[in-house]
Design a protein around this motif. Structure first.
Motif, PDB file in Angstrom:
ATOM      1  N   ALA A  92      -5.082  -0.233   0.478  1.00 56.30           N
ATOM      2  CA  ALA A  92      -5.734   0.445   1.596  1.00 56.30           C
ATOM      3  C   ALA A  92      -5.337   1.911   1.672  1.00 56.30           C
ATOM      4  CB  ALA A  92      -5.385  -0.262   2.904  1.00 56.30           C
ATOM      5  N   SER A  93      -4.281   2.281   0.942  1.00 55.99           N
ATOM      6  CA  SER A  93      -3.811   3.670   0.905  1.00 55.99           C
ATOM      7  C   SER A  93      -3.022   3.870  -0.380  1.00 55.99           C
ATOM      8  CB  SER A  93      -2.932   3.986   2.115  1.00 55.99           C
ATOM      9  OG  SER A  93      -1.813   3.119   2.163  1.00 55.99           O
ATOM     10  N   GLU A  94      -2.910   5.112  -0.814  1.00 58.96           N
ATOM     11  CA  GLU A  94      -2.222   5.419  -2.068  1.00 58.96           C
ATOM     12  C   GLU A  94      -0.779   4.926  -2.054  1.00 58.96           C
ATOM     13  OE1 GLU A  94      -1.755   6.405  -5.807  1.00 58.96           O
ATOM     14  OE2 GLU A  94      -3.615   7.098  -4.886  1.00 58.96           O
ATOM     15  N   ASP A  95      -0.096   5.083  -0.920  1.00 63.20           N
ATOM     16  CA  ASP A  95       1.316   4.702  -0.862  1.00 63.20           C
ATOM     17  C   ASP A  95       1.522   3.196  -0.828  1.00 63.20           C
ATOM     18  OD1 ASP A  95       0.344   4.423   1.772  1.00 63.20           O
ATOM     19  OD2 ASP A  95       2.338   4.718   2.611  1.00 63.20           O
ATOM     20  N   GLY A  96       0.447   2.425  -0.661  1.00 60.88           N
ATOM     21  CA  GLY A  96       0.564   0.970  -0.672  1.00 60.88           C
ATOM     22  C   GLY A  96       0.163   0.345  -1.988  1.00 60.88           C
ATOM     23  N   ARG A  97      -0.095   1.186  -2.973  1.00 59.11           N
ATOM     24  CA  ARG A  97      -0.553   0.724  -4.277  1.00 59.11           C
ATOM     25  C   ARG A  97       0.601   0.092  -5.058  1.00 59.11           C
ATOM     26  NH1 ARG A  97      -4.172   4.940  -7.903  1.00 59.11           N
ATOM     27  NH2 ARG A  97      -5.413   3.384  -9.049  1.00 59.11           N
ATOM     28  N   ALA A  98       0.309  -0.985  -5.782  1.00 62.24           N
ATOM     29  CA  ALA A  98       1.337  -1.659  -6.581  1.00 62.24           C
ATOM     30  C   ALA A  98       1.687  -0.855  -7.820  1.00 62.24           C
ATOM     31  CB  ALA A  98       0.866  -3.055  -6.980  1.00 62.24           C
ATOM     32  N   ASN A  99       0.687  -0.232  -8.407  1.00 59.39           N
ATOM     33  CA  ASN A  99       0.850   0.564  -9.618  1.00 59.39           C
ATOM     34  C   ASN A  99      -0.392   1.414  -9.791  1.00 59.39           C
ATOM     35  OD1 ASN A  99      -1.164  -1.066 -11.264  1.00 59.39           O
ATOM     36  ND2 ASN A  99       0.340  -2.657 -10.771  1.00 59.39           N
ATOM     37  N   ASN A 141      -4.693  -4.686   0.706  1.00 63.52           N
ATOM     38  CA  ASN A 141      -3.273  -4.991   0.579  1.00 63.52           C
ATOM     39  C   ASN A 141      -2.410  -3.750   0.673  1.00 63.52           C
ATOM     40  OD1 ASN A 141      -1.034  -6.695   0.107  1.00 63.52           O
ATOM     41  ND2 ASN A 141      -0.992  -6.148  -2.043  1.00 63.52           N
ATOM     42  N   HIS A 142      -1.196  -3.950   1.153  1.00 65.13           N
ATOM     43  CA  HIS A 142      -0.113  -2.979   1.003  1.00 65.13           C
ATOM     44  C   HIS A 142       0.981  -3.732   0.267  1.00 65.13           C
ATOM     45  CE1 HIS A 142       3.269  -0.355   1.691  1.00 65.13           C
ATOM     46  NE2 HIS A 142       2.518   0.511   2.350  1.00 65.13           N
ATOM     47  N   GLU A 176       5.629   4.253  10.919  1.00 63.87           N
ATOM     48  CA  GLU A 176       4.987   4.097   9.607  1.00 63.87           C
ATOM     49  C   GLU A 176       4.153   2.818   9.561  1.00 63.87           C
ATOM     50  OE1 GLU A 176       7.997   6.364   6.509  1.00 63.87           O
ATOM     51  OE2 GLU A 176       8.580   4.387   7.292  1.00 63.87           O
ATOM     52  N   LEU A 177       4.636   1.767  10.206  1.00 68.39           N
ATOM     53  CA  LEU A 177       3.884   0.512  10.221  1.00 68.39           C
ATOM     54  C   LEU A 177       2.632   0.645  11.082  1.00 68.39           C
ATOM     55  CD1 LEU A 177       6.790  -2.073  10.371  1.00 68.39           C
ATOM     56  CD2 LEU A 177       5.267  -1.596   8.455  1.00 68.39           C
ATOM     57  N   GLU A 178       2.700   1.387  12.140  1.00 64.39           N
ATOM     58  CA  GLU A 178       1.501   1.630  12.946  1.00 64.39           C
ATOM     59  C   GLU A 178       0.470   2.414  12.125  1.00 64.39           C
ATOM     60  OE1 GLU A 178       0.133   3.370  17.317  1.00 64.39           O
ATOM     61  OE2 GLU A 178       2.258   3.365  16.753  1.00 64.39           O
ATOM     62  N   GLN A 179       0.951   3.317  11.281  1.00 64.02           N
ATOM     63  CA  GLN A 179       0.048   4.056  10.403  1.00 64.02           C
ATOM     64  C   GLN A 179      -0.602   3.121   9.382  1.00 64.02           C
ATOM     65  OE1 GLN A 179      -0.895   7.454  10.523  1.00 64.02           O
ATOM     66  NE2 GLN A 179      -2.416   6.563   9.117  1.00 64.02           N
ATOM     67  N   VAL A 180       0.141   2.108   8.934  1.00 64.82           N
ATOM     68  CA  VAL A 180      -0.430   1.120   8.017  1.00 64.82           C
ATOM     69  C   VAL A 180      -1.614   0.421   8.674  1.00 64.82           C
ATOM     70  CG1 VAL A 180      -0.015  -1.100   6.871  1.00 64.82           C
ATOM     71  CG2 VAL A 180       1.678   0.732   6.687  1.00 64.82           C
ATOM     72  N   GLU A 181      -1.467   0.054   9.939  1.00 64.36           N
ATOM     73  CA  GLU A 181      -2.576  -0.570  10.671  1.00 64.36           C
ATOM     74  C   GLU A 181      -3.816   0.321  10.630  1.00 64.36           C
ATOM     75  OE1 GLU A 181       0.423  -2.572  14.031  1.00 64.36           O
ATOM     76  OE2 GLU A 181      -1.224  -1.259  14.639  1.00 64.36           O
ATOM     77  N   LYS A 234      -1.668  -9.146  13.418  1.00 67.24           N
ATOM     78  CA  LYS A 234      -2.598  -9.328  14.531  1.00 67.24           C
ATOM     79  C   LYS A 234      -3.123  -7.996  15.055  1.00 67.24           C
ATOM     80  CE  LYS A 234       0.150 -12.140  16.882  1.00 67.24           C
ATOM     81  NZ  LYS A 234       0.660 -13.115  17.875  1.00 67.24           N
ATOM     82  N   ASN A 235      -2.279  -6.972  15.111  1.00 65.64           N
ATOM     83  CA  ASN A 235      -2.760  -5.655  15.536  1.00 65.64           C
ATOM     84  C   ASN A 235      -3.852  -5.143  14.597  1.00 65.64           C
ATOM     85  OD1 ASN A 235      -1.098  -5.442  17.741  1.00 65.64           O
ATOM     86  ND2 ASN A 235       0.072  -3.693  17.005  1.00 65.64           N
ATOM     87  N   THR A 236      -3.624  -5.300  13.310  1.00 62.33           N
ATOM     88  CA  THR A 236      -4.598  -4.820  12.334  1.00 62.33           C
ATOM     89  C   THR A 236      -5.918  -5.556  12.479  1.00 62.33           C
ATOM     90  OG1 THR A 236      -2.806  -4.281  10.793  1.00 62.33           O
ATOM     91  CG2 THR A 236      -5.018  -4.455   9.874  1.00 62.33           C
ATOM     92  N   ILE A 237      -5.860  -6.866  12.643  1.00 65.26           N
ATOM     93  CA  ILE A 237      -7.077  -7.655  12.837  1.00 65.26           C
ATOM     94  C   ILE A 237      -7.817  -7.200  14.093  1.00 65.26           C
ATOM     95  CG2 ILE A 237      -7.922  -9.971  13.422  1.00 65.26           C
ATOM     96  CD1 ILE A 237      -5.732 -11.062  11.546  1.00 65.26           C
TER      97      ILE A 237
END
Length: 437
Positions: A92-99, A141-142, A176-181, A234-237
């Motif tokens: 969902a964002s560059e910083d959450g990429r696996a590779n 995914n993150h 940072e987690l709120e930003q993930v949402e 749940k917040n994200t949903i």
């Protein structure tokens, strides 16, 4: 893996005998019509009860758009006849990429995802007619601790070691987690714009949203209590539901097989305790989640839990547990979720190890209403037209099925394009040779 535990069944009767011998609850029926039935989800008609699971190919372009092999894989899935195709993990964002080879959806590459959705629908229509319109879900995914930046919510010795996380790695902040949402909300809007039917807020295999469910030792609003540990998911949903007109689905770890206080759905001894998962599943349904896709544990610590196999392919994760016991565990977890929900569709998993007999167990599970649909991952990589074979031939070809050698996982572990080296050798054996050389 003990030799006696490996798949050696030469007939369906031999498999049924082993199920009876081990007193396992794996229903087997030869009437595959249950898998051919349409299923209604809101205003959508899903053509049949067969699904392609999200399986990462590690073959995206550098900008996160689908690469040549990505397009090839989903073209083959679409032409394979499955009623539902669940797109692999998309960051969902560059910083959450696996590779750097993982899919990533952005405003700048949105058109490539739009073309992917159109291509899959057209491929399916051209092969099976205008009435065949597969339901398409995108898994957002993150990657958390298993991503490029090793983002963690708390320290856990085994998980830290498996991800190469140093003891002094700082945990993510609540901000940072709120930003993930918000990142997931933005990405969900893009998934909708691209023309997909659903967005999956991925909460499995100990990636970020899954790890959050086990954050008993974390301080702040995303850790400690049940309400705090389920907040991120749940917040994200809620944010997506309030702002995007798209179905929300979840691939969910029903349990981690990691002892409390570092696991989800387990007690202090590491035994299964499904009281919290049951509560969450009911809440997900109340929040409007349309589909729950079942899985468990993590491929980084105990992959035999989420994908029973004969061979770990040198990844150092052998087990003495008979794979068929792992198949039954996943079936029981699927049944548990189905008995917990009222309206939500449930997708079962863990059937690929059964090879050519997988369809008979899948039909048995659907016939008993333990699942609404059955998903195949490794088998789909090996045999992309498995659904067509079940629907038209009433069987699977033993020369095309997955042999649970784990080479696809081996390729992914080394960030190589991942696919079936046995059934699709011309494409994927060269990548295997790159590792071995």
């Amino acid at each position: 893996m003990k030799e006696k535990n490996k798949f050696k069944f030469k007939s369906l009767k031999e498999l049924e005998k082993k199920i009876e011998e081990l007193d396992l609850d794996i229903p087997i029926i030869q009437n595959l019509d249950f898998l051919k039935e349409e299923i209604k989800l809101g205003s959508r008609i899903i053509p049949n009860r067969l699904a392609v699971h999200p399986m990462e190919g590690t073959d995206a372009n550098m900008d996160g758009s689908p690469g040549e092999l990505t397009l090839r894989r989903y073209r083959r899935f679409a032409a394979g006849g499955a009623g539902l195709i669940w797109l692999e993990a998309v960051a969902a964002s560059e910083d959450g990429r696996a590779n750097e080879k993982q899919l990533l959806i952005t405003e700048s590459n949105l058109d490539s995802f739009r073309k992917l959705a159109v291509m899959m629908r057209e491929e399916a229509k051209n092969k099976f007619g205008a009435e065949h319109n597969p339901y398409l879900a995108v898994q957002l995914n993150h990657s958390g601790r298993y991503g490029v930046n090793n983002h963690i919510l708390f320290h856990h010795e085994l998980s830290d070691k498996s991800a190469g996380v140093s003891p002094d790695q700082e945990v993510m902040t609540d901000a940072e987690l709120e930003q993930v949402e918000d990142n997931f909300l933005r990405a969900s809007k893009l998934v909708k714009e691209a023309g997909f039917d659903a967005v999956d807020i991925k909460a499995c295999h100990r990636y970020l949203f899954s790890e959050a469910l086990a954050a008993h030792k974390r301080k702040g609003i995303y850790g400690g209590s049940y309400e705090n540990r389920t907040r991120l998911l749940k917040n994200t949903i809620k944010k997506v539901k309030a702002n995007v007109e798209i179905d929300i689905v979840v691939r969910l770890n029903v349990y981690d097989d990691i002892a409390y206080p570092y696991g989800w759905g387990t007690d202090e001894s590491g035994n299964m305790d499904l009281s919290e998962p049951k509560r969450l599943i009911r809440e997900l349904e109340d929040l409007g989640v349309k589909i729950i896709n079942i899985t468990a544990s993590t491929p980084y610590l105990k992959p035999y839990i989420n994908r029973p196999y004969d061979n770990s392919s040198g990844l150092g994760m052998e087990t003495d547990e008979p794979p068929i016991v792992g198949v039954e565990r996943l079936i029981k977890l699927t049944k548990f979720v189905s008995e917990t929900v009222d309206k939500c569709l449930v997708i079962g998993t863990g059937f690929s190890w059964l090879r050519k007999y997988a369809a008979y167990a899948a039909a048995g599970v659907v016939e008993k209403s333990w699942a609404d649909m059955i998903g195949f991952g490794r088998l789909a990589l090996a045999y992309p037209d498995f659904a067509q074979a079940i629907i038209e031939n009433n069987c699977l070809d033993k020369k095309k099925v997955c042999v649970s050698c784990s080479k696809c996982a081996y390729l992914k572990a080394y960030n190589k394009a991942s696919g079936c080296v046995v059934r699709d050798s011309k494409i994927y054996v060269p990548f295997l040779k790159e590792i071995n050389n």
